[in-house]
Design a protein around this motif. Sequence first.
Motif, PDB file in Angstrom:
ATOM      1  N   GLY A  15      73.904 -65.915 -70.503  1.00 60.45           N
ATOM      2  CA  GLY A  15      73.341 -66.285 -71.979  1.00 60.45           C
ATOM      3  C   GLY A  15      73.679 -64.944 -72.710  1.00 60.45           C
ATOM      4  N   LYS A  16      72.957 -64.726 -73.649  1.00 60.85           N
ATOM      5  CA  LYS A  16      72.899 -63.559 -74.425  1.00 60.85           C
ATOM      6  C   LYS A  16      72.619 -62.110 -73.815  1.00 60.85           C
ATOM      7  CE  LYS A  16      72.117 -65.374 -78.989  1.00 60.85           C
ATOM      8  NZ  LYS A  16      71.303 -64.926 -80.581  1.00 60.85           N
ATOM      9  N   ILE A  17      73.628 -61.236 -73.887  1.00 63.75           N
ATOM     10  CA  ILE A  17      73.609 -60.115 -73.000  1.00 63.75           C
ATOM     11  C   ILE A  17      73.323 -58.894 -74.368  1.00 63.75           C
ATOM     12  CG2 ILE A  17      74.666 -58.314 -71.619  1.00 63.75           C
ATOM     13  CD1 ILE A  17      73.873 -60.789 -70.199  1.00 63.75           C
ATOM     14  N   ARG A  18      72.336 -57.937 -74.039  1.00 66.09           N
ATOM     15  CA  ARG A  18      72.283 -57.022 -75.107  1.00 66.09           C
ATOM     16  C   ARG A  18      72.575 -55.813 -74.341  1.00 66.09           C
ATOM     17  NH1 ARG A  18      71.961 -55.947 -80.578  1.00 66.09           N
ATOM     18  NH2 ARG A  18      70.424 -54.335 -80.864  1.00 66.09           N
ATOM     19  N   TRP A  19      73.358 -54.849 -74.881  1.00 64.61           N
ATOM     20  CA  TRP A  19      74.183 -53.777 -74.261  1.00 64.61           C
ATOM     21  C   TRP A  19      73.682 -52.555 -75.630  1.00 64.61           C
ATOM     22  CZ3 TRP A  19      75.999 -53.007 -69.692  1.00 64.61           C
ATOM     23  CH2 TRP A  19      76.889 -53.972 -69.030  1.00 64.61           C
ATOM     24  N   VAL A  20      73.324 -51.277 -74.766  1.00 59.85           N
ATOM     25  CA  VAL A  20      73.237 -49.969 -75.489  1.00 59.85           C
ATOM     26  C   VAL A  20      74.470 -49.214 -74.713  1.00 59.85           C
ATOM     27  CG1 VAL A  20      71.570 -48.974 -73.752  1.00 59.85           C
ATOM     28  CG2 VAL A  20      72.094 -48.171 -76.110  1.00 59.85           C
ATOM     29  N   THR A  21      75.407 -48.827 -75.568  1.00 62.38           N
ATOM     30  CA  THR A  21      76.488 -47.818 -75.041  1.00 62.38           C
ATOM     31  C   THR A  21      76.150 -46.511 -75.408  1.00 62.38           C
ATOM     32  OG1 THR A  21      77.968 -49.410 -75.606  1.00 62.38           O
ATOM     33  CG2 THR A  21      78.811 -47.272 -75.161  1.00 62.38           C
ATOM     34  N   TYR A  22      75.724 -45.523 -74.260  1.00 59.85           N
ATOM     35  CA  TYR A  22      75.125 -44.491 -74.666  1.00 59.85           C
ATOM     36  C   TYR A  22      75.999 -43.081 -73.889  1.00 59.85           C
ATOM     37  CZ  TYR A  22      71.180 -41.088 -74.255  1.00 59.85           C
ATOM     38  OH  TYR A  22      70.338 -39.732 -74.247  1.00 59.85           O
ATOM     39  N   PRO A  23      76.268 -42.080 -74.949  1.00 58.90           N
ATOM     40  CA  PRO A  23      77.235 -41.177 -74.504  1.00 58.90           C
ATOM     41  C   PRO A  23      76.574 -40.061 -73.565  1.00 58.90           C
ATOM     42  CG  PRO A  23      76.617 -40.851 -76.769  1.00 58.90           C
ATOM     43  CD  PRO A  23      75.869 -42.153 -76.230  1.00 58.90           C
ATOM     44  N   VAL A  24      77.022 -39.711 -72.385  1.00 53.84           N
ATOM     45  CA  VAL A  24      76.640 -38.716 -71.584  1.00 53.84           C
ATOM     46  C   VAL A  24      77.338 -37.397 -71.957  1.00 53.84           C
ATOM     47  CG1 VAL A  24      76.103 -38.106 -69.103  1.00 53.84           C
ATOM     48  CG2 VAL A  24      76.206 -40.636 -69.816  1.00 53.84           C
ATOM     49  N   ILE A  25      76.455 -36.392 -72.369  1.00 50.13           N
ATOM     50  CA  ILE A  25      77.016 -35.238 -73.017  1.00 50.13           C
ATOM     51  C   ILE A  25      76.572 -34.216 -72.340  1.00 50.13           C
ATOM     52  CG2 ILE A  25      77.148 -33.793 -75.205  1.00 50.13           C
ATOM     53  CD1 ILE A  25      77.099 -36.231 -76.712  1.00 50.13           C
ATOM     54  N   GLN A  26      77.313 -33.078 -71.961  1.00 51.63           N
ATOM     55  CA  GLN A  26      76.998 -32.136 -71.088  1.00 51.63           C
ATOM     56  C   GLN A  26      77.632 -31.031 -71.690  1.00 51.63           C
ATOM     57  OE1 GLN A  26      77.965 -31.900 -66.755  1.00 51.63           O
ATOM     58  NE2 GLN A  26      76.198 -30.513 -66.381  1.00 51.63           N
ATOM     59  N   ASN A  27      76.731 -29.851 -72.123  1.00 54.85           N
ATOM     60  CA  ASN A  27      77.555 -28.610 -72.685  1.00 54.85           C
ATOM     61  C   ASN A  27      78.192 -28.812 -74.143  1.00 54.85           C
ATOM     62  OD1 ASN A  27      76.161 -26.975 -70.815  1.00 54.85           O
ATOM     63  ND2 ASN A  27      78.080 -27.104 -69.478  1.00 54.85           N
ATOM     64  N   GLY A  28      77.783 -29.796 -74.687  1.00 57.11           N
ATOM     65  CA  GLY A  28      78.442 -30.182 -75.960  1.00 57.11           C
ATOM     66  C   GLY A  28      79.947 -31.057 -75.904  1.00 57.11           C
ATOM     67  N   ARG A  29      80.167 -31.505 -74.707  1.00 60.33           N
ATOM     68  CA  ARG A  29      81.274 -32.404 -74.621  1.00 60.33           C
ATOM     69  C   ARG A  29      80.891 -33.657 -73.763  1.00 60.33           C
ATOM     70  NH1 ARG A  29      84.451 -32.727 -70.007  1.00 60.33           N
ATOM     71  NH2 ARG A  29      83.623 -31.400 -68.336  1.00 60.33           N
ATOM     72  N   LEU A  30      81.704 -34.877 -74.217  1.00 58.28           N
ATOM     73  CA  LEU A  30      81.275 -36.129 -73.703  1.00 58.28           C
ATOM     74  C   LEU A  30      81.763 -35.929 -72.260  1.00 58.28           C
ATOM     75  CD1 LEU A  30      80.401 -38.970 -74.222  1.00 58.28           C
ATOM     76  CD2 LEU A  30      83.007 -39.464 -74.773  1.00 58.28           C
ATOM     77  N   VAL A  31      81.042 -36.374 -71.397  1.00 53.50           N
ATOM     78  CA  VAL A  31      81.470 -36.427 -69.766  1.00 53.50           C
ATOM     79  C   VAL A  31      81.618 -37.877 -69.472  1.00 53.50           C
ATOM     80  CG1 VAL A  31      80.386 -35.919 -67.477  1.00 53.50           C
ATOM     81  CG2 VAL A  31      79.916 -34.267 -69.335  1.00 53.50           C
ATOM     82  N   ASN A  32      80.701 -38.597 -69.840  1.00 54.60           N
ATOM     83  CA  ASN A  32      80.912 -40.177 -69.555  1.00 54.60           C
ATOM     84  C   ASN A  32      80.315 -40.921 -70.592  1.00 54.60           C
ATOM     85  OD1 ASN A  32      82.178 -40.070 -66.791  1.00 54.60           O
ATOM     86  ND2 ASN A  32      80.121 -39.279 -65.950  1.00 54.60           N
ATOM     87  N   ILE A  33      80.834 -42.342 -70.599  1.00 56.27           N
ATOM     88  CA  ILE A  33      79.977 -43.215 -71.384  1.00 56.27           C
ATOM     89  C   ILE A  33      79.342 -44.273 -70.497  1.00 56.27           C
ATOM     90  CG2 ILE A  33      80.533 -45.070 -73.013  1.00 56.27           C
ATOM     91  CD1 ILE A  33      83.178 -43.617 -73.805  1.00 56.27           C
ATOM     92  N   LEU A  34      77.927 -44.331 -70.815  1.00 55.52           N
ATOM     93  CA  LEU A  34      77.224 -45.357 -69.844  1.00 55.52           C
ATOM     94  C   LEU A  34      76.801 -46.458 -70.771  1.00 55.52           C
ATOM     95  CD1 LEU A  34      75.621 -45.736 -67.318  1.00 55.52           C
ATOM     96  CD2 LEU A  34      73.742 -44.168 -68.474  1.00 55.52           C
TER      97      LEU A  34
END
Length: 173
Positions: free
Chosen positions: A142-161
Amino acid sequence: MSSKPNLNRWGWPASIRGRLALWYGTILGVAFLFVGLLLFVYLSRNLHSDFDFSLRSTAEALARASLDRSPPLPELDIEALLQQLDNPDPTSNFFQLFDPRGRFGAGSRNLSKRTYPLTEGALNNALQGKFTYETFIDPDRGKIRWVTYPVIQNGRLVNILQVGGSLRNLEKV
């Protein structure tokens, strides 16, 4: 003696008492309908807001656990957290992990059949350090709700969760 009510030509009661009762009943019914509608909208928004907060809290916990190399308690590691999300129940939360370029890296086991794409808007927001809420329609869940959360370490993007959940049970309420 006739017990038939005295009605005018439009079908309204001819007495003032009958007309006032009809007007008061109509006004009361409209007021109840209006209050019920306001209450429904308020509760619906509140439920969706709580669901979004739950998704974001889960994403924050996963992001912290993925960055923390020395957990305070040995039983609270990222694998244990991910195991909790790997519930095969389709209404439970699930996650996807992307690299900073938007390439799929890993996902929870209850997403083994399919991966959901990282949209361009969510990727751009993650590159700027912002999180994004999105809703998709899945034929199975059915309907899926997502949150896209940036994983940031020491001011730089490490992963996107991405952490998501089905809105099926929420919409039943």
